[in-house]
Write an enzyme that holds these catalytic residues in place. Structure first.
Site, PDB file in Angstrom:
ATOM      1  N   HIS A   1     -17.421 -11.715   5.820  1.00 18.53           N
ATOM      2  CA  HIS A   1     -16.007 -10.915   6.044  1.00 18.53           C
ATOM      3  C   HIS A   1     -15.339 -11.804   7.142  1.00 18.53           C
ATOM      4  CE1 HIS A   1     -13.623  -7.513   7.731  1.00 18.53           C
ATOM      5  NE2 HIS A   1     -13.283  -7.885   6.681  1.00 18.53           N
ATOM      6  N   HIS A   2     -14.015 -12.046   6.778  1.00 16.69           N
ATOM      7  CA  HIS A   2     -13.232 -12.946   7.822  1.00 16.69           C
ATOM      8  C   HIS A   2     -11.956 -11.816   7.904  1.00 16.69           C
ATOM      9  CE1 HIS A   2     -14.710 -17.029   6.951  1.00 16.69           C
ATOM     10  NE2 HIS A   2     -15.630 -16.277   7.817  1.00 16.69           N
ATOM     11  N   GLU A   3     -11.760 -10.884   8.922  1.00 21.77           N
ATOM     12  CA  GLU A   3     -10.555 -10.252   9.154  1.00 21.77           C
ATOM     13  C   GLU A   3      -9.732 -11.215  10.006  1.00 21.77           C
ATOM     14  OE1 GLU A   3      -9.007  -6.954   7.775  1.00 21.77           O
ATOM     15  OE2 GLU A   3      -7.501  -8.483   9.035  1.00 21.77           O
TER      16      GLU A   3
ATOM     17  N   GLU B   1       0.926  -1.128   0.110  1.00 20.62           N
ATOM     18  CA  GLU B   1      -0.025  -0.052   0.010  1.00 20.62           C
ATOM     19  C   GLU B   1       0.858   1.285   0.092  1.00 20.62           C
ATOM     20  OE1 GLU B   1      -3.037  -0.853   2.848  1.00 20.62           O
ATOM     21  OE2 GLU B   1      -3.387  -2.778   2.264  1.00 20.62           O
TER      22      GLU B   1
ATOM     23  N   HIS C   1      -8.145  -9.230   1.028  1.00 23.97           N
ATOM     24  CA  HIS C   1      -7.406  -7.791   1.166  1.00 23.97           C
ATOM     25  C   HIS C   1      -6.156  -7.934   2.085  1.00 23.97           C
ATOM     26  CE1 HIS C   1     -10.322  -4.415   0.096  1.00 23.97           C
ATOM     27  NE2 HIS C   1     -10.832  -5.807  -0.450  1.00 23.97           N
ATOM     28  N   GLU C   2      -5.241  -6.992   1.891  1.00 25.20           N
ATOM     29  CA  GLU C   2      -3.693  -7.241   2.312  1.00 25.20           C
ATOM     30  C   GLU C   2      -3.317  -8.680   1.917  1.00 25.20           C
ATOM     31  OE1 GLU C   2      -6.321  -6.851   4.885  1.00 25.20           O
ATOM     32  OE2 GLU C   2      -6.137  -4.826   4.103  1.00 25.20           O
TER      33      GLU C   2
ATOM     34  N   GLU D   1     -10.141   3.398   0.338  1.00 26.77           N
ATOM     35  CA  GLU D   1     -10.015   3.601   1.701  1.00 26.77           C
ATOM     36  C   GLU D   1      -9.146   4.746   2.173  1.00 26.77           C
ATOM     37  OE1 GLU D   1      -8.980  -0.068   3.778  1.00 26.77           O
ATOM     38  OE2 GLU D   1      -7.020  -0.114   2.843  1.00 26.77           O
TER      39      GLU D   1
ATOM     40  N   GLU E   1      -7.261  -6.921  -2.864  1.00 26.08           N
ATOM     41  CA  GLU E   1      -6.860  -5.646  -2.854  1.00 26.08           C
ATOM     42  C   GLU E   1      -5.436  -5.538  -3.441  1.00 26.08           C
ATOM     43  OE1 GLU E   1      -7.250  -2.420   0.696  1.00 26.08           O
ATOM     44  OE2 GLU E   1      -6.156  -4.132   1.033  1.00 26.08           O
TER      45      GLU E   1
HETATM   46  C1  NOJ Z   1      -8.473  -3.162   5.406  1.00 29.93           C
HETATM   47  C2  NOJ Z   1      -9.233  -3.534   4.266  1.00 29.93           C
HETATM   48  O1  NOJ Z   1      -8.886  -3.088   3.224  1.00 29.93           O
HETATM   49  C3  NOJ Z   1     -10.469  -2.694   4.864  1.00 29.93           C
HETATM   50  O2  NOJ Z   1     -11.635  -2.938   3.437  1.00 29.93           O
HETATM   51  C4  NOJ Z   1     -11.450  -3.436   5.809  1.00 29.93           C
HETATM   52  O3  NOJ Z   1     -12.424  -2.715   6.078  1.00 29.93           O
HETATM   53  C5  NOJ Z   1     -10.461  -3.359   6.907  1.00 29.93           C
HETATM   54  N1  NOJ Z   1      -8.999  -3.868   6.634  1.00 29.93           N
HETATM   55  C6  NOJ Z   1     -11.112  -4.212   8.225  1.00 29.93           C
HETATM   56  O4  NOJ Z   1     -10.943  -5.448   7.627  1.00 29.93           O
END
Ligand code: NOJ
Ligand code: CA
Length: 684
Positions: A388-390, A186, A468-469, A493, A487
């Site tokens: 969503h799985h962070e 990023e 993402h990441e 963002e 991403e």
């Molecule tokens: C970074 C992601 O790019 C974003 O889309 C997300 O909302 C946040 N992490 C939280 O998971």
């Protein structure tokens, strides 16, 4: 088909490479050299070993050097290196020509047409170890990889470094982001002379003094560490693999292949965008029937968190409440959008979640989010919840619950998941083969393995994945078509909270760099330009609309707050109308980092769409409409920058108008500073 193949035992003049008959006398001691040319004969590669037995390759285009002799090889951490004392023990060629169909994509059909050269290198020393290097030469570039055979002297291969070089023949300008830094992919793109590049990620873009555009990247990054580029001296770049977690940067048992190292070449910048080389170098679909994967547009409980109007965490500002989600489902249903992403639905967001993934549950919702009821409600409205799985980069913890998380989604009909790996670079967590927890890089071998585990486990339950990441895209969507997007660059963002946010040239850089790797979940469509970022969203409204065509992704978010769409139905109409799955894609014009105009034909109608974007400069571009069906009239629904439009002073100044056009017309696109234009061509 005539395969232009060279098998030479004498050193040849470079210009002789496209001729099978070579008469040039050897100017010095004879050295072995083998080569192959592209199907059209314009591009060729030659492989040789020098007097010390060092293997190298070189690339010529139209008889001129593109890559001057560049070495091939490896360092191992427990064995002598692979770098000198080699002889070319044999070589083979073949040609291949096949057209295949993408289940979804920027075009339906893709021709995979190349000539291949396989060179077997064997050590002249007592060890007699050997290695194959395989080159596939296309009209628009080439890929090559190393193939480690099964051999007694090299069973478990512990790679300390890959020694592949890219010796760029001409002075060039480079567009690149740094590698090995804390914020992963990023970063804003640097535009520097090649000689000022340091340690860079791929895709890495060059434009030489003579106007040749080159993209260096890789294809099929499977069970291996991602490749970065270090500028060693002058115009010489060397592969530098991302670190592993223990012994060596990559540990594999032979036989195995490395990913393909790729060079895409084009006279114009647009040719890089339309090249299918990366996909072609990946294996065909391994998932069988993938008709369950549905490209779609979506809204989400998302931007409001990035603006700090709502929180992921529970409490008075919690975003993922039943009421808020129902509002989003109703909106999606009313406007024909397929999905609703909900972040902050699951337990684990209340502490310092950044980099602390062990707190997350992937099955337990917060009490104000009734997942069963909401999934059923969405279904009743023909809308799907997007899961969503962070993970906060904690792949180890995620893997311990992933199966249960996917089972839950499958049971509820949630067939797409956005994953996330928010942790500083080098701070992902994996379980090593020693059974212990290790800190890892997002693009190291262990994370490459992890991502494929996620994608294949998800595929078993007919779930699509948008990471993402992530690890960088290397075209694996061909093999695993449920890996729909990711991403892997600064997304929208950053325009919500970045310091700085994304500048007006950002997307014109992305198109010719990061996006050459594959689809990006950029999340366009913002109308509320004032945000927490100092410059807000640095585009006009017309440019926000154009991004839906310019940035390819089979899932596209309408990212703004619903109230901004409800208040502006006329520009929102383009977001409602624009497809996400294409029959064909063409680039009408473009320069890296400055501007680009892309047209795409809808896969499910005769309509075409145009997106044109500029950087901070205002400009006028010509768009010949010769891509339209001849003799047919189209209604062009035009969304253009108004007279006063300017990303800084008047981003909302948009003119929406209609006119009749045919393929004989040429439009003049007037783009404001930071502006753009979006057009829907409706076939009559
Ligand atoms: C970074 C992601 O790019 C974003 O889309 C997300 O909302 C946040 N992490 C939280 O998971
Ligand atoms: Ca620029």
């Amino acid at each position: 088909m005539f395969l232009r193949l060279l098998a030479m035992t004498t050193l040849l003049a470079a210009s002789a490479l496209t001729n099978a008959q070579v008469t040039t006398p050897p100017p010095e001691a004879a050295l072995p050299k083998v080569g192959v040319a592209s199907p059209d004969g314009n591009l060729s590669v030659e492989v040789t070993t020098d007097k010390d037995g060092r293997p190298s390759y070189a690339v010529l285009r139209d008889g001129k050097a593109v890559i001057t002799p560049s070495r091939l090889g490896f360092l191992f951490i427990d064995a002598p290196k692979f770098e000198r004392n080699f002889a070319i023990a044999g070589h083979k060629t073949r040609s291949f020509d096949e057209t295949w169909e993408q289940p979804w994509g920027e075009r339906r059909s893709i021709r995979n047409h190349y000539n291949e050269l396989r060179v077997t290198l064997t050590e002249k020393t007592a060890l007699k170890r050997s290695l194959d290097v395989v080159f596939r030469v296309y009209d628009d570039g080439l890929g090559f990889r190393y193939e480690f055979p099964d051999q007694a002297a090299l069973k478990l291969v512990k790679i300390g470094e890959e020694l592949t070089e890219f010796n760029i023949a001409e002075a060039a300008t480079a567009w690149w982001i740094p590698a090995g830094e804390w914020n992963r992919e990023e970063y804003l793109y640097h535009r520097t002379p090649l000689q000022e590049v340091g340690y860079a990620q791929t895709p890495f873009t060059l434009r030489t003094e003579n106007g040749l555009h080159i993209s260096i990247h890789e294809a099929a990054l499977v069970d291996y560490s991602g490749m970065n580029l270090t500028r060693v001296e002058n115009r010489k770049l060397r592969a530098t693999l991302t670190d592993g977690i223990g012994d060596g940067k990559v540990v594999r048992s032979a036989p195995f292949n490395t990913p393909w190292r790729t060079l895409q070449l084009s006279d114009d910048a647009g040719g890089l965008v339309t090249s299918s080389l990366i996909l072609n170098l990946n294996e065909p679909n391994k998932l069988g029937d993938v008709s369950w994967i549905k490209p779609m547009k979506y809204v989400g409980v998302w931007w409001e968190m990035h603006l700090d109007k709502k929180t992921w965490a529970s409490g008075p500002k919690h975003g993922a409440t039943n009421e808020n989600v129902i509002k989003h489902i109703d909106f999606a249903a009313k406007h024909g959008l397929g999905g609703v992403l909900v972040e902050g639905w699951n337990v684990g967001w209340d502490g310092d979640w950044f980099g602390n993934g062990e707190d997350f549950s992937f099955t337990q919702p917060y009490p104000d989010f009734d997942i069963e009821k909401l999934a059923a409600y969405a279904k009743s409205k023909n809308v799907r919840l997007i899961g969503h799985h962070e993970t906060s980069g904690n792949a180890a913890h995620y893997e311990s619950q992933m199966g249960a998380g996917f089972d839950l989604y499958q049971r509820l009909g949630i067939d797409a998941v956005k994953t996330g790996y928010v942790a500083d670079a080098g701070q992902a967590k994996v379980i090593g083969t020693d059974g212990k927890l290790h800190y890892a890089w997002h693009e190291g071998q262990d994370m490459a393995r992890h991502h494929l585990k996620v994608v294949t486990e998800a595929a078993k339950r007919h779930i699509a994945v948008n990471a993402h990441e992530p690890i960088k895209d290397t075209g694996l969507r061909r093999t695993y078509p449920n890996w729909i997007s990711r991403e892997g660059a600064r997304g929208m963002e950053f325009s919500a909270w970045g310091e700085p946010g994304n500048p007006p040239e950002h997307e014109a850089n992305l198109v010719f760099t990061r996006l050459l790797a594959g689809p990006m979940d950029y999340t366009p469509g913002i109308f509320g330009m004032k945000t927490r970022a100092p410059d807000g969203v640095a585009t006009t409204w017309a440019k926000q609309l154009a991004l839906y065509v310019v940035i390819y992704s089979p899932i596209q978010m309408a990212a703004d707050l619903l109230e901004n769409y409800e208040a502006n139905p006329k520009p929102f109409k383009f977001i409602e109308d624009v497809p996400v799955d294409w029959e064909d894609t063409r680039v009408l014009n473009g320069e890296v980092g400055d501007y680009v105009t892309i047209v795409r034909k809808d896969r499910h109608s005769d309509n075409w769409y145009l997106g044109s974007i500029s950087d901070e400069e205002g400009r006028e571009l010509k768009a010949p409409l010769s891509f339209l069906d001849p003799g047919r009239t189209y209604t062009a629904q035009i969304y253009r920058d108004g007279e006063k439009a300017d990303w800084k002073r008047a981003p909302q100044d948009i003119v929406i108008e209609e006119r009749k056009v045919t393929s004989a017309d040429t439009l003049t696109l007037r783009l404001a500073p930071g502006g753009g234009q979006a057009i829907r061509f409706v076939a009559q």
